[in-house]
Design an enzyme around this catalytic site. Sequence first.
Site, short mmCIF file in Angstrom:
data_model
loop_
_atom_site.label_atom_id
_atom_site.label_comp_id
_atom_site.label_asym_id
_atom_site.label_seq_id
_atom_site.Cartn_x
_atom_site.Cartn_y
_atom_site.Cartn_z
N CYS A 146 -5.17 5.22 -4.68
CA CYS A 146 -4.48 3.94 -4.48
C CYS A 146 -3.09 4.07 -5.08
CB CYS A 146 -5.25 2.79 -5.13
SG CYS A 146 -4.41 1.19 -4.97
N CYS A 172 0.87 -1.18 0.00
CA CYS A 172 0.00 0.00 0.00
C CYS A 172 0.90 1.22 0.00
CB CYS A 172 -0.93 0.02 1.21
SG CYS A 172 -1.94 1.52 1.33
#
Length: 296
Positions: free
Chosen positions: A232, A78
């Site tokens: 993202c 992430c």
Amino acid sequence: MSLLANRRFLKMHGAGNAIVVLDLRGTAVRVTPAEARAIAADVHSRFDQLMVVHDPVTPGTDAFMRIYNTDGSESGACGNGTRCVGYALLDDPAMARPAENGALTLETKAGLVAVKRITERSFTVDMGQPRLRWDEIPLAEPFLDTRRIELQVGPIDDPILHSPAAVSMGNPHAIFFVERDPDSYDLGRIGPLLEAHPIFPERANISIAEVTGRDTIKLRVWERGAGLTLACGTAACATVVAASRLRMIGRAARVALPGGELSIEWRADDHVLMTGPVYLEGEGTFSPDLFAGIDG
């Protein structure tokens, strides 16, 4: 009672991606999927990703991170959350430890990532090398060329979306390149169908991208295990890699997401760098009631 009860957490975001950072260094405590789901469901600790910081595993690294999605599943990477962890480990009074030149080496189940401060609120993450072979992404079927794979949405003779690129940045991504505004597609409906498509044995993040210039991209993302998201980081990285492989852009681009902009560079040494902001919204502690009925 859950061992997470009364533990302190940071609420942050990176380009709109809601992040909760939890420090479990010095303990043997591990977050369970049920606990992650409970944290995500609470208004005070709602997140897109939960970044849990553990003691380092590999010599020479600063910490090991476990990354949880809202459904309790784990992710290998992430980018936005990693920037937030970088800020926490360098600046938060309760978490900070000395780091040379404002740089850290962090480890996840997908490998090592390097984080470096650029400005007070901006960090660069070396996301490592993209994985482009079908069995590394992974895909359920062998594709010799993952720049385009056989997958479409809608009628065979008039598909809504078709032929996405497939890339892994520590987690699998499928990127559909389109010639109109990504906002015009119902990604909230399309995303969950494609995320769980049989071609993706580990499920996938689904992106719709429009190349708006030689070094600019507009992107919308359905995130595996989390749903529609404002940003993202790994999807932005995967999209720049995919667009570069298709010769739509060079090896660097600014990626505009609903929550903000990220700068991505796919270097000649094959490493992908992501630069973007971090914001600290506040801190809190987990109420014991949050984990009622959950054994920690």
